[in-house]
Scaffold this active site. Structure first.
Site, short mmCIF file in Angstrom:
data_model
loop_
_atom_site.label_atom_id
_atom_site.label_comp_id
_atom_site.label_asym_id
_atom_site.label_seq_id
_atom_site.Cartn_x
_atom_site.Cartn_y
_atom_site.Cartn_z
N HIS A 212 0.84 -1.20 0.00
CA HIS A 212 0.00 0.00 0.00
C HIS A 212 0.88 1.25 0.00
CE1 HIS A 212 -2.74 3.16 1.30
NE2 HIS A 212 -3.66 2.43 0.71
N GLU B 158 -4.09 2.06 -7.24
CA GLU B 158 -4.41 3.21 -6.39
C GLU B 158 -3.45 4.35 -6.71
OE1 GLU B 158 -6.62 1.85 -2.60
OE2 GLU B 158 -4.48 1.89 -2.17
O1 LIG Z 1 -6.84 1.22 1.10
C1 LIG Z 1 -7.64 1.98 0.59
C2 LIG Z 1 -7.23 3.09 -0.21
O2 LIG Z 1 -5.99 3.61 0.15
C3 LIG Z 1 -8.27 4.13 -0.44
O3 LIG Z 1 -8.51 4.91 0.70
P1 LIG Z 1 -9.51 6.15 0.56
O4 LIG Z 1 -10.69 5.67 -0.20
O5 LIG Z 1 -9.86 6.52 1.97
O6 LIG Z 1 -8.79 7.22 -0.19
#
Ligand SMILES: O=C[C@H](O)COP(=O)(O)O
Length: 284
Positions: free
Chosen positions: A115, A187
């Protein structure tokens, strides 16, 4: 409810869930609130035809101490749980770490690796992420391999960067043992924790590139690419089919929003009539 083409009797090719919806709770919730959340998600999952039929693969990654209970609660409802991180070794003198072997013993079925917050705050690099991916495979956990560019640029730049991250992780993992199914969470780092996700056009174009690349890799026929980064209700319906689902953060903290997203995913698969959808819940 009709079944999508790849799940009808006699269909050829890999039988894989048609949508993947994951939630990472990061470190937002404490023990009791996480339990409460998992119970509410389990109630939703148990009543959701597309989760029950296996057309939607639903998992939650809670804070680690809650994992055994979360896995039990979600498991009774056709959903699953996993860890937000694992160490690359399975046991030994590694103070404070938790290995994939223990995560599997606790009922976890997924292990998130790479991540953006692990890369940025804890200095994890491609080598570490490859080792952790290998640890996930070795312990029967599905890695949720996070990739994403740092800053917003062109689709081509994002595909190049993310393809390199995928290859770095999978090549190292495959040098250590057999690979297995992988969920790649695309992401873009600039869209994490933001008010809005990347645009549907951008997400679709980048993931089309990543999915096409993944299809060329050995052992990855069942692997899928999902989108994360400020995703919430209203997004999945706007994404092209190469985007297999969503990796949710803050905007799934309200279980009603998650229910809306499951409905939208089912509608997108042609499993739920739009008129049956409830009004889209607001962002949490
Ligand atoms: O692990 C999930 C992602 O980093 C997305 O997080 P978020 O939707 O709060 O930006």
């Amino acid at each position: 409810m009709s079944l999508p083409a790849n799940r009808r009797a006699g269909a050829t090719g890999p039988q894989r869930p048609s949508a993947v919806i994951g939630v990472s709770l990061k470190m937002y919730f404490g023990y009791e609130r996480t339990l409460e959340y998992c119970r509410e998600v389990a109630t939703i999952a148990f009543a959701h035809p597309a989760v029950q039929s296996g057309d939607i693969e639903l998992f939650v990654l809670p804070t680690l101490p809650v994992l055994p209970e979360a896995a039990r609660i979600l498991g009774t409802a056709g959903a699953a749980a996993g860890a937000q991180d694992i160490f690359w070794e399975d046991e030994g003198a590694f103070t404070g770490e938790v290995g994939g072997k223990t995560v599997a013993e606790l009922g976890g079925r997924y292990a998130e690796v790479g991540h953006a917050e692990r890369r940025r705050i804890f200095g994890e690099d491609d080598r570490v992420i490859g080792l952790k991916t290998a640890a996930a495979y070795r312990n029967g956990l599905t890695p949720v391999l996070c990739v994403g560019e740092l800053q917003q640029g062109s689709v081509e730049e994002a595909v190049t960067r993310c393809t390199a991250e995928i290859d770095a992780a999978l090549n190292r993992a495959q040098s250590l043992g057999p690979a297995a199914r992988t969920i790649v969470a695309y992401e873009p780092q600039w869209a994490i924790g933001a008010p809005e996700p990347a645009t549907p056009q951008y997400i679709s174009a980048v993931i089309a590139g990543l999915d096409a690349h993944l299809r060329t890799l050995p052992g990855q026929a069942d692997s899928r690419v999902i989108y994360g980064g400020s995703a919430g209700p209203g997004l999945i319906s706007q994404l092209d089919p190469a985007v297999a689902g969503l990796f949710l953060g803050r905007f799934a903290h309200d279980p009603r929003a998650l229910k809306t997203i499951l409905d939208e995913a089912a509608e997108r698969l042609g499993l739920l009539e739009p008129r049956l959808l409830e009004p889209v819940g607001g962002r949490a």
